[in-house]
Design a protein around this motif. Structure first.
Motif, mmCIF file in Angstrom:
data_model
loop_
_atom_site.group_PDB
_atom_site.id
_atom_site.type_symbol
_atom_site.label_atom_id
_atom_site.label_comp_id
_atom_site.label_asym_id
_atom_site.label_seq_id
_atom_site.Cartn_x
_atom_site.Cartn_y
_atom_site.Cartn_z
ATOM 1 N N MET A 62 0.879 -1.158 0.083
ATOM 2 C CA MET A 62 0.070 -0.118 0.029
ATOM 3 C C MET A 62 0.854 1.122 -0.102
ATOM 4 O O MET A 62 0.467 2.207 -0.374
ATOM 5 C CB MET A 62 -0.950 -0.107 1.062
ATOM 6 C CG MET A 62 -0.159 -0.230 2.573
ATOM 7 S SD MET A 62 -1.547 -0.363 3.947
ATOM 8 C CE MET A 62 -1.918 1.442 4.068
ATOM 9 N N GLY A 63 2.272 0.986 0.395
ATOM 10 C CA GLY A 63 2.985 2.258 0.445
ATOM 11 C C GLY A 63 4.371 1.961 0.397
ATOM 12 O O GLY A 63 4.674 0.735 -0.079
ATOM 13 N N TYR A 203 -6.910 12.707 0.709
ATOM 14 C CA TYR A 203 -7.175 11.418 0.320
ATOM 15 C C TYR A 203 -6.598 11.262 -1.064
ATOM 16 O O TYR A 203 -6.592 10.182 -1.765
ATOM 17 C CB TYR A 203 -8.550 10.943 0.474
ATOM 18 C CG TYR A 203 -8.829 9.657 0.225
ATOM 19 C CD1 TYR A 203 -8.498 8.570 1.335
ATOM 20 C CD2 TYR A 203 -9.813 9.027 -0.745
ATOM 21 C CE1 TYR A 203 -8.648 7.393 1.328
ATOM 22 C CE2 TYR A 203 -10.015 7.802 -0.899
ATOM 23 C CZ TYR A 203 -9.365 7.070 0.192
ATOM 24 O OH TYR A 203 -9.625 5.620 0.108
ATOM 25 N N GLU A 205 -3.867 11.448 -4.582
ATOM 26 C CA GLU A 205 -2.462 11.168 -4.713
ATOM 27 C C GLU A 205 -1.721 12.452 -5.125
ATOM 28 O O GLU A 205 -0.502 12.549 -5.005
ATOM 29 C CB GLU A 205 -2.194 9.973 -5.751
ATOM 30 C CG GLU A 205 -2.293 8.805 -5.158
ATOM 31 C CD GLU A 205 -2.079 7.495 -6.205
ATOM 32 O OE1 GLU A 205 -1.625 7.730 -7.034
ATOM 33 O OE2 GLU A 205 -2.337 6.414 -5.604
ATOM 34 N N SER A 210 -0.833 12.180 1.311
ATOM 35 C CA SER A 210 -1.499 10.792 1.316
ATOM 36 C C SER A 210 -0.117 9.688 1.350
ATOM 37 O O SER A 210 -0.412 8.699 1.733
ATOM 38 C CB SER A 210 -2.202 10.671 0.016
ATOM 39 O OG SER A 210 -1.636 10.971 -1.015
ATOM 40 N N ARG A 211 0.899 10.164 0.756
ATOM 41 C CA ARG A 211 1.914 9.142 0.593
ATOM 42 C C ARG A 211 2.575 9.242 2.121
ATOM 43 O O ARG A 211 3.169 8.033 2.401
ATOM 44 C CB ARG A 211 2.937 9.806 -0.235
ATOM 45 C CG ARG A 211 4.262 9.001 -0.402
ATOM 46 C CD ARG A 211 5.168 9.148 -1.694
ATOM 47 N NE ARG A 211 6.367 8.494 -1.439
ATOM 48 C CZ ARG A 211 7.421 8.776 -2.270
ATOM 49 N NH1 ARG A 211 7.613 9.790 -3.036
ATOM 50 N NH2 ARG A 211 8.511 7.907 -1.966
ATOM 51 N N THR A 214 0.539 6.846 3.894
ATOM 52 C CA THR A 214 0.624 5.213 3.569
ATOM 53 C C THR A 214 2.018 4.682 3.870
ATOM 54 O O THR A 214 2.322 3.696 4.194
ATOM 55 C CB THR A 214 0.037 4.829 2.072
ATOM 56 O OG1 THR A 214 0.932 5.934 1.356
ATOM 57 C CG2 THR A 214 -1.353 5.205 1.719
ATOM 58 N N ASP A 215 3.192 5.657 3.698
ATOM 59 C CA ASP A 215 4.365 5.052 3.897
ATOM 60 C C ASP A 215 4.621 4.815 5.440
ATOM 61 O O ASP A 215 5.563 4.075 5.842
ATOM 62 C CB ASP A 215 5.509 5.977 3.370
ATOM 63 C CG ASP A 215 5.607 6.044 1.938
ATOM 64 O OD1 ASP A 215 5.193 5.194 1.202
ATOM 65 O OD2 ASP A 215 6.452 6.907 1.483
ATOM 66 N N ARG A 217 2.549 3.715 7.786
ATOM 67 C CA ARG A 217 1.806 2.345 8.142
ATOM 68 C C ARG A 217 2.597 1.306 8.604
ATOM 69 O O ARG A 217 2.292 0.541 9.681
ATOM 70 C CB ARG A 217 0.637 1.996 7.360
ATOM 71 C CG ARG A 217 -0.354 1.156 8.045
ATOM 72 C CD ARG A 217 -0.767 2.051 9.323
ATOM 73 N NE ARG A 217 -1.643 0.797 9.995
ATOM 74 C CZ ARG A 217 -1.105 0.088 11.033
ATOM 75 N NH1 ARG A 217 0.192 0.100 11.328
ATOM 76 N NH2 ARG A 217 -1.762 -0.829 11.905
#
Ligand SMILES: Cc1cc2nc3c(=O)[nH]c(=O)nc-3n(C[C@H](O)[C@H](O)[C@H](O)COP(=O)(O)OP(=O)(O)OC[C@H]3O[C@@H](n4cnc5c(N)ncnc54)[C@H](O)[C@@H]3O)c2cc1C
Length: 240
Positions: A62-63, A203, A205, A210-211, A214-215, A217
């Motif tokens: 996901m990231g 939400y 890109e 948003s990056r 996700t990065d 997590r």
């Protein structure tokens, strides 16, 4: 890994290897004495071009798309006896000795990412207007940013303390685990809160928050999950 004359024959696989698709040389941990548990593990320096070394497909994540994560397979992989790193069956001890350094690195990464997320969020909320004022003027935004800044500064102070103790060779596994736990949990929380302040754009890109989100997590998962960090810290506090 089984010794065969002047070679070791290795069979097995490992899921989740960062940069596994690009690797040319790896440090491989293998069981060399199956009767001894952790005390029967050895490290090998292995050339990925050897026959029997296979790289799987990249794992879709996901990231963190800037690095690959792969599965590696070892099928009757033969390495010379001198590929053994250090002493036979001491591999687990060597790995344990280096874990605090890895956790310190992740702590620095977490703090850097938090600073980046805070900076782009501060930029956005001071520019974007809603209902006649900037997002930055809402008390909720001010309190959120203040809370996050306070938590980040405390984490930075602990990171500095760990860095200083690491340089002296004095940083303990418990200290490194406290840093990894608190800094990466903060990174997940902070990027989540910052993204919220972007509204719908957060939400997409198109907006880098948003990056950041996700990065972040995986930071509480790899290099030992938060739950395992708590186990390590509890062991220091309460014994086994
Ligand atoms: C993107 C990515 C890159 C990675 N890169 C590498 C790499 O380069 N090299 C490498 O060796 N590994 C790498 N890993 C593996 C990573 O370190 C493991 O995924 C991680 O340690 C968790 O192990 P697991 O996936 O087997 O989860 P599990 O151990 O199956 O855990 C599942 C859940 O159970 C919990 N749990 C497990 N044991 C306990 C316990 N005793 N008490 C309480 N809760 C527990 C965990 O905290 C977790 O919530 C990578 C993983 C990812 C996702």
């Amino acid at each position: 890994a089984v010794r065969d004359g002047d070679e070791w024959v290795i069979n097995g696989s490992k899921t989740f290897i960062t940069n596994g698709l690009h690797c040319g040389l790896i440090v491989l941990a293998a069981k060399t004495d199956t009767s001894k548990g952790a005390k029967g593990i050895s490290l090998f320096l292995v050339d990925s071009s050897l026959p029997g070394f296979k790289k799987g497909k990249g794992i879709k994540k996901m990231g963190q798309h800037s690095n690959d994560t792969a599965e590696l397979f070892f099928d009757n992989l033969r390495v010379p006896a001198n590929a053994l790193l250090g002493e036979e069956n001491k591999g687990f001890i060597y790995l344990m000795q280096e874990l605090p350094r890895e956790r310190l690195g992740l702590g620095s990464q977490a703090v850097g990412a938090c600073e980046g997320a805070m900076a782009i969020t501060a930029d956005y909320v001071t520019q974007r207007k809603a209902f006649g004022s900037t997002i930055a003027q809402f008390q909720n935004t001010r309190f959120k940013m203040a809370e996050l800044r306070a938590q980040l500064e405390l984490t930075k102070a602990y990171l500095k303390q760990c860095e200083a103790r690491f340089k002296l060779g004095a940083m303990t596994t418990e200290e490194a685990s406290i840093l990894k736990l608190m800094s990466t949990e903060l990174q997940v929380k902070l990027t989540h809160e910052c993204l919220q302040l972007f509204g719908g754009y957060g939400y997409t890109e198109e907006y880098p928050i948003s990056r950041f989100f996700t990065d972040a997590r995986v930071q509480t998962i790899y290099a030992g999950t938060s739950e395992i960090m708590k186990e390590v810290i509890a062991r220091g506090e309460l014994g086994r």
